[in-house]
Write a protein that holds these residues in place. Structure first.
Motif, short mmCIF file in Angstrom:
data_model
loop_
_atom_site.label_atom_id
_atom_site.label_comp_id
_atom_site.label_asym_id
_atom_site.label_seq_id
_atom_site.Cartn_x
_atom_site.Cartn_y
_atom_site.Cartn_z
N LYS A 109 -1.79 -1.96 2.81
CA LYS A 109 -2.35 -2.71 1.31
C LYS A 109 -1.56 -1.63 -0.03
CE LYS A 109 -6.12 -3.34 3.32
NZ LYS A 109 -6.15 -5.26 3.42
N THR A 110 -0.54 -0.78 0.41
CA THR A 110 0.11 -0.90 -0.35
C THR A 110 1.91 -0.59 0.15
OG1 THR A 110 0.88 1.85 0.09
CG2 THR A 110 -1.19 1.23 -1.44
N ASP A 111 2.34 -0.22 -1.14
CA ASP A 111 3.86 -0.36 -0.07
C ASP A 111 4.41 0.69 0.48
OD1 ASP A 111 6.48 -1.92 -2.01
OD2 ASP A 111 7.25 -0.02 -1.74
N ASN A 112 4.34 1.49 -0.15
CA ASN A 112 4.72 2.57 1.40
C ASN A 112 4.00 2.11 2.39
OD1 ASN A 112 6.01 4.14 -0.33
ND2 ASN A 112 5.13 6.12 -0.95
N GLU A 113 2.97 1.99 2.76
CA GLU A 113 1.93 1.77 3.84
C GLU A 113 3.00 0.90 4.42
OE1 GLU A 113 -2.27 3.24 2.96
OE2 GLU A 113 -2.19 1.39 3.10
N ARG A 134 6.30 -8.47 -1.97
CA ARG A 134 5.53 -9.20 -1.78
C ARG A 134 5.68 -11.02 -0.63
NH1 ARG A 134 2.07 -8.04 -6.07
NH2 ARG A 134 2.81 -10.08 -7.19
N GLU A 179 5.25 8.67 4.93
CA GLU A 179 6.00 8.44 2.97
C GLU A 179 7.38 9.55 3.60
OE1 GLU A 179 3.68 8.83 0.41
OE2 GLU A 179 1.86 6.98 1.52
#
Length: 383
Positions: free
Chosen positions: A43-47, A119, A372
């Motif tokens: 859901k996030t860039d790091n994930e 993305r 992370e």
């Protein structure tokens, strides 16, 4: 005095070919599945970076299994290689497109901090996982029905089908079965490699649903084969150790049970589809458990069982023909010479253990979870 007869070598190489493709499905299958599901679970860039880096150190080694399988097909089964890859050229190209997109996605995804850029590359990364799985499944579905080709008297093959015709209902069923099962396998792998977090919970939820869908599709495929009676059988006596020539046999429709005839004749073979079915059931209910490695092994057995179900059902056929049943390629008439099979077997005996040892060592070295902190650690080269 020969160590192995020609017929024994043919069986050995049929088994080895299955081992190589199953090895590809288990090892490269999970990182293709991880790629396919990355934008949906992350859901996030790091994930999404964490998901990419769970397979970052190992995807190239895993991909070597499909290279080994295709190379072995070329050397041990030249008629199979030539007929399948020429007739299915565009389908194979679309599968290979995924393998082309994958390294490019790894390379360029984090080159810019721009959110839109990342993305877009996440989309291509997902496509790089979906395409090979989907089109390999589509090929299996078409092979099960018979590929439209025939041989002339000079054993030159002619493909009589169309590209659109490959997207028939049963083939699409097999394609989606492969897609859901491989992606579930990838989700299973993620539960090993990520910390106990929302990311792991989402991988568990996605994997459970995908396993249940795969179970349903596997059952539908079996019922479809049974009620449609698709399948062939050899009706002539095959002389021992005869040279490879597919036009020397006679072939008829298998009759009441179709490709399930082998399972009726040899009930012990039912252990293979049972392993596949139970593996998916256990995967669905125990994914995300406190022993994720054991669940991953069970998931691997599910892949072995599903792929083995198709292989054993078709035996001794390796590439049935829907245009001319006699032209169908079998274990007995599609291999290289006796000497070629024997020399290649020696090579496999020497090098396969080395490959397995090296692969095991690599997995041991890169063990552990990805967080992370891993991404920010200067000692790591993270994507």
């Amino acid at each position: 005095m020969e160590i192995f007869s020609y017929d024994v070598l043919r069986i050995i190489w049929w088994v080895l070919l299955g081992v190589l493709f199953i090895g590809f499905a288990i090892l490269d299958g999970f990182d293709l599945g991880v790629a396919a599901v990355q934008p949906f679970i992350g859901k996030t860039d790091n994930e999404r970076r964490i998901i990419m880096n769970t397979v970052g150190p190992i995807w190239e080694g895993n991909q070597s299994w499909v290279i080994l399988a295709v190379g072995a097909t070329l050397a041990a089964w030249p008629n199979l290689y030539a007929t399948a890859f020429s007739g299915l050229y565009f389908i194979v190209f679309l599968a290979l497109l995924g393998f082309i997109l994958r390294p490019v996605s790894f390379k360029y995804r984090s080159k810019k901090p721009d959110a839109k850029w990342r993305r877009n590359w996440d989309f291509f990364f997902s496509v790089s996982g979906i395409l090979p799985i989907f089109f390999f499944g589509l090929i299996v579905g078409n092979v099960t029905q018979g590929i439209p080709f025939y041989f002339d008297e000079n054993l030159k093959s002619y493909y009589t089908g169309s590209f659109i015709g490959m997207f028939n209902p049963f083939a699409l069923l097999c394609a989606f079965l492969a897609l859901f099962l491989f992606v579930a396998h990838g989700c299973n792998y993620l539960t090993i490699k990520v910390a106990d977090s929302p990311l792991r919970k989402r991988a568990t939820s996605y994997g459970r649903v995908l396993y249940l869908i795969a179970i349903a599709l596997f059952c539908i495929a079996g019922l479809w084969v049974y009620f449609s009676k698709m399948g062939y059988m050899i009706t002539s006596v095959i002389p021992d150790n005869q040279p490879s020539n597919p036009l020397t046999k006679t072939v008829e429709l298998a009759g009441q049970y179709g490709w399930l005839t082998n399972y009726i004749k040899y009930p012990a073979m039912m252990i293979v589809p049972i392993v596949g079915f139970l593996g998916m059931i256990i995967g669905a209910f125990f994914i995300g458990s406190k022993r994720p490695t054991i669940t991953f092994i069970v998931s691997s057995l599910a892949l072995l069982g599903v792929i083995g179900t198709f292989g054993l059902g078709l035996f001794p056929f390796v590439l049935p023909s829907s245009t001319d049943m006699v032209s169908s390629l079998t274990v007995w008439d599609a291999t290289s010479s006796h000497m070629t099979l024997f020399l290649m077997l020696i090579v496999v005996i020497i090098f396969l253990p080395i490959i397995l040892f090296y692969t095991s060592w690599v997995y041991y070295v890169v063990r552990g979870i990805i967080t992370e902190k891993t991404l920010d650690d200067p000692d790591n080269i993270a994507y």
